[in-house]
Design a protein around this motif. Sequence first.
Motif, PDB file in Angstrom:
ATOM      1  N   ASP A  54      45.718  -4.302  35.558  1.00 17.87           N
ATOM      2  CA  ASP A  54      46.575  -3.114  35.029  1.00 17.87           C
ATOM      3  C   ASP A  54      45.987  -2.576  33.650  1.00 17.87           C
ATOM      4  N   GLN A  55      46.203  -1.243  33.600  1.00 14.90           N
ATOM      5  CA  GLN A  55      45.605  -0.317  32.504  1.00 14.90           C
ATOM      6  C   GLN A  55      46.611   0.101  31.701  1.00 14.90           C
ATOM      7  N   THR A  56      46.438   0.484  30.581  1.00 13.14           N
ATOM      8  CA  THR A  56      47.297   1.194  29.551  1.00 13.14           C
ATOM      9  C   THR A  56      46.452   1.920  28.463  1.00 13.14           C
ATOM     10  N   ARG A  57      47.137   2.796  27.972  1.00 17.63           N
ATOM     11  CA  ARG A  57      46.341   3.704  26.584  1.00 17.63           C
ATOM     12  C   ARG A  57      46.743   2.928  25.472  1.00 17.63           C
ATOM     13  N   VAL A  58      45.802   3.074  24.633  1.00 14.43           N
ATOM     14  CA  VAL A  58      45.802   2.542  23.192  1.00 14.43           C
ATOM     15  C   VAL A  58      45.176   3.370  22.190  1.00 14.43           C
ATOM     16  N   ALA A  59      45.669   3.809  21.263  1.00 16.14           N
ATOM     17  CA  ALA A  59      44.846   4.473  20.218  1.00 16.14           C
ATOM     18  C   ALA A  59      43.929   3.771  19.723  1.00 16.14           C
ATOM     19  N   VAL A  60      42.733   4.632  19.577  1.00 16.07           N
ATOM     20  CA  VAL A  60      41.365   4.105  19.092  1.00 16.07           C
ATOM     21  C   VAL A  60      41.480   3.464  17.765  1.00 16.07           C
ATOM     22  N   ALA A  61      42.311   4.072  17.165  1.00  8.31           N
ATOM     23  CA  ALA A  61      42.684   3.362  15.473  1.00  8.31           C
ATOM     24  C   ALA A  61      43.170   1.931  15.768  1.00  8.31           C
ATOM     25  N   ASP A  62      43.937   1.749  16.818  1.00  6.92           N
ATOM     26  CA  ASP A  62      44.400   0.249  16.993  1.00  6.92           C
ATOM     27  C   ASP A  62      43.668  -0.577  17.862  1.00  6.92           C
ATOM     28  N   LEU A  63      42.604  -0.195  18.438  1.00  4.27           N
ATOM     29  CA  LEU A  63      41.856  -0.770  19.389  1.00  4.27           C
ATOM     30  C   LEU A  63      41.432  -2.180  19.017  1.00  4.27           C
ATOM     31  N   ASP A  64      40.654  -2.368  17.847  1.00  5.81           N
ATOM     32  CA  ASP A  64      40.366  -3.708  17.426  1.00  5.81           C
ATOM     33  C   ASP A  64      41.389  -4.688  17.270  1.00  5.81           C
ATOM     34  N   SER A  65      42.652  -4.235  16.570  1.00  9.47           N
ATOM     35  CA  SER A  65      43.739  -5.050  16.286  1.00  9.47           C
ATOM     36  C   SER A  65      44.428  -5.469  17.413  1.00  9.47           C
ATOM     37  N   THR A  66      44.557  -4.548  18.736  1.00  4.73           N
ATOM     38  CA  THR A  66      45.105  -4.760  19.794  1.00  4.73           C
ATOM     39  C   THR A  66      44.573  -5.753  20.626  1.00  4.73           C
ATOM     40  N   ILE A  67      42.868  -5.529  20.415  1.00  5.62           N
ATOM     41  CA  ILE A  67      42.003  -6.720  21.425  1.00  5.62           C
ATOM     42  C   ILE A  67      42.279  -7.983  20.569  1.00  5.62           C
ATOM     43  N   GLU A  68      42.206  -7.993  19.443  1.00  2.00           N
ATOM     44  CA  GLU A  68      42.224  -9.176  18.522  1.00  2.00           C
ATOM     45  C   GLU A  68      43.467  -9.907  18.967  1.00  2.00           C
ATOM     46  N   SER A  69      44.741  -9.274  18.824  1.00  2.00           N
ATOM     47  CA  SER A  69      46.115  -9.728  19.355  1.00  2.00           C
ATOM     48  C   SER A  69      46.035 -10.381  20.610  1.00  2.00           C
ATOM     49  N   LEU A  70      45.523  -9.716  21.516  1.00  2.00           N
ATOM     50  CA  LEU A  70      45.269 -10.029  23.030  1.00  2.00           C
ATOM     51  C   LEU A  70      44.418 -11.549  23.084  1.00  2.00           C
ATOM     52  N   VAL A  71      43.365 -11.496  22.279  1.00  2.00           N
ATOM     53  CA  VAL A  71      42.572 -12.819  22.518  1.00  2.00           C
ATOM     54  C   VAL A  71      43.181 -13.832  21.720  1.00  2.00           C
ATOM     55  N   ASP A  72      43.763 -13.708  20.717  1.00  2.00           N
ATOM     56  CA  ASP A  72      44.371 -14.557  20.079  1.00  2.00           C
ATOM     57  C   ASP A  72      45.861 -15.201  20.567  1.00  2.00           C
ATOM     58  N   GLY A  73      46.324 -14.596  21.853  1.00  2.00           N
ATOM     59  CA  GLY A  73      47.432 -14.766  22.351  1.00  2.00           C
ATOM     60  C   GLY A  73      48.669 -14.494  21.760  1.00  2.00           C
ATOM     61  N   GLU A  74      48.678 -13.682  20.757  1.00  2.00           N
ATOM     62  CA  GLU A  74      49.738 -13.101  20.109  1.00  2.00           C
ATOM     63  C   GLU A  74      50.589 -12.025  20.756  1.00  2.00           C
ATOM     64  N   THR A  75      49.941 -11.445  21.609  1.00  2.00           N
ATOM     65  CA  THR A  75      50.393 -10.349  22.654  1.00  2.00           C
ATOM     66  C   THR A  75      50.030 -10.555  24.121  1.00  2.00           C
ATOM     67  N   THR A  76      50.708 -10.182  24.891  1.00  2.00           N
ATOM     68  CA  THR A  76      50.228 -10.461  26.222  1.00  2.00           C
ATOM     69  C   THR A  76      49.981  -8.679  26.770  1.00  2.00           C
ATOM     70  N   PHE A  77      49.217  -8.714  27.722  1.00  2.00           N
ATOM     71  CA  PHE A  77      49.122  -7.483  28.148  1.00  2.00           C
ATOM     72  C   PHE A  77      50.276  -6.780  28.800  1.00  2.00           C
ATOM     73  N   ASP A  78      51.253  -7.545  29.371  1.00  2.00           N
ATOM     74  CA  ASP A  78      52.562  -7.121  29.809  1.00  2.00           C
ATOM     75  C   ASP A  78      53.207  -6.363  28.542  1.00  2.00           C
ATOM     76  N   GLU A  79      53.234  -6.906  27.569  1.00  2.00           N
ATOM     77  CA  GLU A  79      53.775  -6.349  26.221  1.00  2.00           C
ATOM     78  C   GLU A  79      53.236  -5.013  25.930  1.00  2.00           C
ATOM     79  N   LEU A  80      52.210  -4.776  26.160  1.00  2.00           N
ATOM     80  CA  LEU A  80      51.288  -3.506  25.740  1.00  2.00           C
ATOM     81  C   LEU A  80      52.158  -2.163  26.476  1.00  2.00           C
TER      82      LEU A  80
END
Length: 588
Positions: free
Chosen positions: A562-588
């Motif tokens: 699956d793919q979705t759009r993310v703002a470049v300004a939020d990219l590092d925090s989004t990836i960190e949240s995914l890696v830490d399990g705080e966010t799932t990809f479905d929730e994006l």
Amino acid sequence: MSGVSAEALVELAKRRGFFLQSAGAYGGVSGFYTFGPQGAAMKRNVEDTWRERFAIQEGHMEVDAPTVLPEPVFEASGHLDGFDDMLVECPECGQSHRADHIVEDDPDTGIEEAESLAPERVEEVIAEYELACPTCGTGLAGQAIEQFNLMFETTIGPGSSSPGYLRPETAQGIFIEFPQLAEYARNQLPFGVTQIGRAYRNEISPRKSLLRVREFTQAELELFVDPDADDVPDLSAVADVTAQFYSADAQAEADGEPVEMTVGEAFDEGVVADPWIAYYLGVAAEWYAAIGVDMDRFRFRQHRPGELAHYSEDCWDAEGEVSDPGEDPDWIELGGFAYRADYDLSKHDAHSDEDFTVFKQYDEPVSVETPTVDPAMGYLGPEFGGAAGNVAAALEALAEDEPDAFDGEDVTVDVDGESYTVPVEKTGFAIEEVTESGEHITPHVVEPSLGIDRALYTALDHAYREDEVDGEERTYLELPPEVAPTTVGVFPLMDKDGLGERAREIAAELRTAGFSVAYDDSGAIGRRYRRQDEIGTPYCVTVDYDTLEDASVTIRDRDSTDQTRVAVADLDSTIESLVDGETTFDEL
């Protein structure tokens, strides 16, 4: 679907840079492997997760001891005499093989753990089932089985007067430094010492790539405990962890099977007797699951009496199943959890000039009766001449060990094979009352010892997936982000119109944020996705023309695609949240 043959996994590992046999330019060397760029990164991640869980979170020390140690260390530890495998040599081709493996590999024998059998029994089985050399097929019946010591020998310094050995385990490097380590711990038990490092075993017949090698990495914890204290771990932290437990009793039964239960149940029901062993089985089960081991293909198996190492009172192995699809289950040892008692420290105490005990302070001083002697040397000297000093020492030892021996008029001691009789009144024997504030004790050792290379191999085996995307077959590794060699792949849709420059800038920003990043602008975008999927990269970021317009990128999930759009300004925090399990990809 999941499941992969060993041959296919090894091929992928070599092609994608996980591991390959060393010295290929010179024909290769059996039992030695080089970790490529992906493998070295994944191995480092696995080690870091182990260090975080077993050292940092537990509050244990970490050391880094030499890989070469002098011969007296291994004389004391018992490795010179007892660290052997059974070797049988083919009379035709001259190849050497592990005799127990030949027995285990033949399904007709029905023997799964031939290592626990005596060499004489293994010879009988080879003859009874007419087992043959795996290399040339020549029968091995009647061939003698020899005990082969697995340690690599070397010399320390020039000449041969200072023999040494490459360590067969990292544990001895911890044990021999115990007196100093105990001081660092302020002599307060329990305390733990961890180490991650290389170990070496001169295997007779290395096989199955990383599963049977001559050089490997161990992650070990030596926990020093007071055997008589009430200090026990808080099992509530792991009580609800579930795993398969295969006890020695179940293995002895014809239809015995592993039983799924929680760690708390295993301890409460006596399946696992020692609370520290139970605790670290729970910790390990959580850790194995975190690095990607499929817990449906994982179990804890207790050593049967014939399997126990010379130092171990009880031992459980963590085992993973890595069978080829459609084949019978092949369980491999991933780690061992042993109660070593005071074997190691007592041995080094006896063989060295150091004291391997700790002083245990009593809650309150206690008065005890202590037998003492004060021999009259004016009598012993004229009576026994040059032996007088040894007689006096023998009297002191006897008073400590057998005070009742002084109940009569005379007492007799043996010195260098001769008996000497001394009137008790000349020994100065007395029972004195002294006040003691504590005592010296030899700690017991609980040892979780895990193989990093086998853990990595098992995680790769269990992570292997095949599916179909857009009508095209895809292979990918469903590795947890914590251990995947690369966290994110960054691609420009094409390397023109400023897309490549912007993609390189984003890749650099993500690296600065602490992520492992792969930049790739070669070939079709779909091919680039497939390359990252095959090494287990969990997320890919694509820079396209919209990025230049609205400063957003496409982020793609490896498993679902699956793919979705993310703002470049939020990219590092989004990836960190995914890696830490705080966010799932479905929730994006």
